[in-house]
Design a protein around this motif. Structure first.
Motif, PDB file in Angstrom:
ATOM      1  N   UNK A 208       0.783  -1.228   0.000  1.00  0.00           N
ATOM      2  CA  UNK A 208       0.000   0.000   0.000  1.00  0.00           C
ATOM      3  C   UNK A 208       0.813   1.274   0.000  1.00  0.00           C
ATOM      4  N   UNK A 209       2.107   1.185   0.337  1.00  0.00           N
ATOM      5  CA  UNK A 209       2.958   2.376   0.315  1.00  0.00           C
ATOM      6  C   UNK A 209       3.499   2.581  -1.101  1.00  0.00           C
ATOM      7  N   UNK A 210       3.446   3.822  -1.567  1.00  0.00           N
ATOM      8  CA  UNK A 210       3.860   4.129  -2.931  1.00  0.00           C
ATOM      9  C   UNK A 210       4.777   5.341  -2.969  1.00  0.00           C
ATOM     10  N   UNK A 211       5.565   5.418  -4.036  1.00  0.00           N
ATOM     11  CA  UNK A 211       6.489   6.527  -4.241  1.00  0.00           C
ATOM     12  C   UNK A 211       6.443   6.942  -5.709  1.00  0.00           C
ATOM     13  N   UNK A 212       7.075   8.079  -5.987  1.00  0.00           N
ATOM     14  CA  UNK A 212       7.369   8.467  -7.356  1.00  0.00           C
ATOM     15  C   UNK A 212       8.879   8.458  -7.524  1.00  0.00           C
ATOM     16  N   UNK A 213       9.340   8.296  -8.753  1.00  0.00           N
ATOM     17  CA  UNK A 213      10.764   8.300  -9.050  1.00  0.00           C
ATOM     18  C   UNK A 213      11.070   9.412 -10.045  1.00  0.00           C
ATOM     19  N   UNK A 214      12.188  10.108  -9.827  1.00  0.00           N
ATOM     20  CA  UNK A 214      12.659  11.114 -10.777  1.00  0.00           C
ATOM     21  C   UNK A 214      14.086  10.747 -11.158  1.00  0.00           C
ATOM     22  N   UNK A 215      14.271  10.353 -12.423  1.00  0.00           N
ATOM     23  CA  UNK A 215      15.541   9.802 -12.868  1.00  0.00           C
ATOM     24  C   UNK A 215      16.043  10.511 -14.126  1.00  0.00           C
ATOM     25  N   UNK A 216      17.355  10.481 -14.297  1.00  0.00           N
ATOM     26  CA  UNK A 216      17.961  10.981 -15.525  1.00  0.00           C
ATOM     27  C   UNK A 216      17.468  10.135 -16.697  1.00  0.00           C
ATOM     28  N   UNK A 217      17.202  10.764 -17.825  1.00  0.00           N
ATOM     29  CA  UNK A 217      16.782  10.012 -19.016  1.00  0.00           C
ATOM     30  C   UNK A 217      17.865   8.981 -19.335  1.00  0.00           C
ATOM     31  N   UNK A 218      17.496   7.694 -19.417  1.00  0.00           N
ATOM     32  CA  UNK A 218      18.519   6.648 -19.510  1.00  0.00           C
ATOM     33  C   UNK A 218      19.212   6.583 -20.870  1.00  0.00           C
ATOM     34  N   UNK A 219      20.419   6.011 -20.833  1.00  0.00           N
ATOM     35  CA  UNK A 219      21.204   5.837 -22.058  1.00  0.00           C
ATOM     36  C   UNK A 219      20.487   4.918 -23.039  1.00  0.00           C
ATOM     37  N   UNK A 220      19.890   3.850 -22.509  1.00  0.00           N
ATOM     38  CA  UNK A 220      19.135   2.891 -23.326  1.00  0.00           C
ATOM     39  C   UNK A 220      17.649   3.208 -23.195  1.00  0.00           C
ATOM     40  N   UNK A 221      16.935   3.512 -24.288  1.00  0.00           N
ATOM     41  CA  UNK A 221      15.511   3.826 -24.192  1.00  0.00           C
ATOM     42  C   UNK A 221      14.717   2.733 -23.482  1.00  0.00           C
ATOM     43  N   UNK A 222      13.750   3.156 -22.696  1.00  0.00           N
ATOM     44  CA  UNK A 222      12.856   2.255 -21.953  1.00  0.00           C
ATOM     45  C   UNK A 222      13.588   1.382 -20.929  1.00  0.00           C
ATOM     46  N   UNK A 223      14.796   1.779 -20.543  1.00  0.00           N
ATOM     47  CA  UNK A 223      15.584   0.985 -19.597  1.00  0.00           C
ATOM     48  C   UNK A 223      14.882   0.868 -18.243  1.00  0.00           C
ATOM     49  N   UNK A 224      14.097   1.892 -17.887  1.00  0.00           N
ATOM     50  CA  UNK A 224      13.436   1.873 -16.583  1.00  0.00           C
ATOM     51  C   UNK A 224      12.014   1.334 -16.631  1.00  0.00           C
ATOM     52  N   UNK A 225      11.654   0.677 -17.730  1.00  0.00           N
ATOM     53  CA  UNK A 225      10.298   0.118 -17.845  1.00  0.00           C
ATOM     54  C   UNK A 225       9.919  -0.789 -16.672  1.00  0.00           C
ATOM     55  N   UNK A 226      10.826  -1.647 -16.170  1.00  0.00           N
ATOM     56  CA  UNK A 226      10.444  -2.484 -15.026  1.00  0.00           C
ATOM     57  C   UNK A 226      10.067  -1.678 -13.787  1.00  0.00           C
ATOM     58  N   UNK A 227      10.683  -0.527 -13.604  1.00  0.00           N
ATOM     59  CA  UNK A 227      10.348   0.311 -12.456  1.00  0.00           C
ATOM     60  C   UNK A 227       8.989   0.982 -12.654  1.00  0.00           C
ATOM     61  N   UNK A 228       8.714   1.411 -13.880  1.00  0.00           N
ATOM     62  CA  UNK A 228       7.421   2.034 -14.183  1.00  0.00           C
ATOM     63  C   UNK A 228       6.288   1.062 -13.899  1.00  0.00           C
ATOM     64  N   UNK A 229       6.536  -0.223 -14.167  1.00  0.00           N
ATOM     65  CA  UNK A 229       5.500  -1.239 -14.011  1.00  0.00           C
ATOM     66  C   UNK A 229       5.356  -1.730 -12.566  1.00  0.00           C
ATOM     67  N   UNK A 230       6.262  -1.326 -11.685  1.00  0.00           N
ATOM     68  CA  UNK A 230       6.218  -1.811 -10.306  1.00  0.00           C
ATOM     69  C   UNK A 230       4.991  -1.262  -9.579  1.00  0.00           C
ATOM     70  N   UNK A 231       4.332  -2.092  -8.813  1.00  0.00           N
ATOM     71  CA  UNK A 231       3.085  -1.702  -8.144  1.00  0.00           C
ATOM     72  C   UNK A 231       3.282  -0.573  -7.134  1.00  0.00           C
ATOM     73  N   UNK A 232       4.505  -0.372  -6.655  1.00  0.00           N
ATOM     74  CA  UNK A 232       4.763   0.677  -5.655  1.00  0.00           C
ATOM     75  C   UNK A 232       5.122   2.023  -6.282  1.00  0.00           C
ATOM     76  N   UNK A 233       5.174   2.085  -7.608  1.00  0.00           N
ATOM     77  CA  UNK A 233       5.557   3.330  -8.299  1.00  0.00           C
ATOM     78  C   UNK A 233       4.322   3.989  -8.909  1.00  0.00           C
TER      79      UNK A 233
END
Length: 298
Positions: A208-233
């Protein structure tokens, strides 16, 4: 408990976040880019007064509404200020439909193990309570990663999540920002370590606890897709990190599910000498470009 209407907007509305949170160290440069030289003011009070006038001008602009700008991150002095006689957080939400966030970190410690962790924040709870009472929805705090050092990156992420839990306990939504420097010679490797460390910490959050993430645009496109899909994000946003607006927007277009949270890239074409019509037109064009990069993906 976070505001349900604000949470819905942050979680699902199309648009991007305006970062209006330049603090003591970055304010002179921001004013210089705006066309105000350091020789034109004396002392911090005058400097922050000029910076607030710039931010208020942005907030009043016709294009600066929740239709495309879903949230704004504020410096503490901005939170405590007024626009047209109304406290900034309530002005943003009630008049503009923009969700207010607050920058809460107090800057960075010297680099160690290739990173800079945040300075201690002994008064954080008091600031969080004050922010919540003023209508602030969430917070933002920044660390910096210069090298792909596993121990250093782990320390950054652990500190960020420790403070995030303190923020959640006060009923606010934390934006966790471990910035990877775009000048890092090991940027891609650092991002790989960072992604794994963040995923581990997300898995440890209570249900039930959630956060937002603010990250540098990654070198490899869509590299952070697993984090976007995480239920806590709730949402993953991108910092411009020193890229020009055009470059940042082009890179952002290739990262699905990632929206902008730009600072310098938002204000780079604004000048104090502009007429209101020129200023508003330039800002509207910028907002359209950043919105498009956040919503319309390649």
């Amino acid at each position: 408990m976070v505001d349900a209407k604000m949470l819905n907007k942050i979680g699902s509305a199309p648009g991007f976040i305006a970062a209006l949170d330049q603090s003591g160290g970055s304010t002179p440069k921001a004013l210089q880019l705006y066309g105000i030289a350091e020789s034109e003011y004396q002392g911090d009070e005058e400097m922050f007064r000029l910076m607030h006038a710039m931010r208020a001008r942005i907030m009043r602009a016709p294009a600066f509404t929740g239709d495309k700008v879903i949230a704004a991150i504020l410096f503490e002095r901005t939170m405590d200020g007024d626009v047209d006689g109304q406290p900034v957080p309530s002005y943003l939400w009630e008049k503009r439909g923009v969700v207010p966030f607050l920058k809460v970190d107090k800057g960075l410690l010297p680099e160690e193990n290739g990173v800079q962790v945040m300075k201690p924040m002994p008064d954080l709870d008091a600031l969080l309570i004050r922010g919540r009472e003023k209508g602030i929805f969430g917070t933002k705090m920044r660390s910096v990663i210069a090298q792909a050092d596993k121990a250093g990156i782990a320390a950054v992420v652990q500190q960020q999540f420790e403070v995030a839990r303190q923020i959640i306990a006060q009923g606010l939504m934390p934006i966790i920002e471990p910035e990877v420097s775009i000048k890092s010679p090991t940027k891609g490797e650092a991002e790989a370590i960072l992604r794994d460390e963040i995923a581990q910490q997300l898995d440890k959050l209570p249900s039930g606890e959630t956060v937002m993430l603010k990250l540098t645009i990654p070198t490899v496109p869509d590299f952070y897709a697993p984090l976007i899909e995480h239920k806590a994000v709730i949402r993953l946003v991108a910092l411009s990190g020193g890229y020009s607006r055009a470059e940042a927007c082009e890179k952002l277009k290739h990262n699905h599910g990632m929206i902008a949270s730009f600072s310098r890239a938002l204000t780079e074409n604004l000048r104090v000498t502009m007429s209101d019509a020129e200023f508003n037109a330039s800002l509207a064009e910028t907002i359209d470009e950043i919105y498009a990069a956040s919503v319309n993906k390649a």
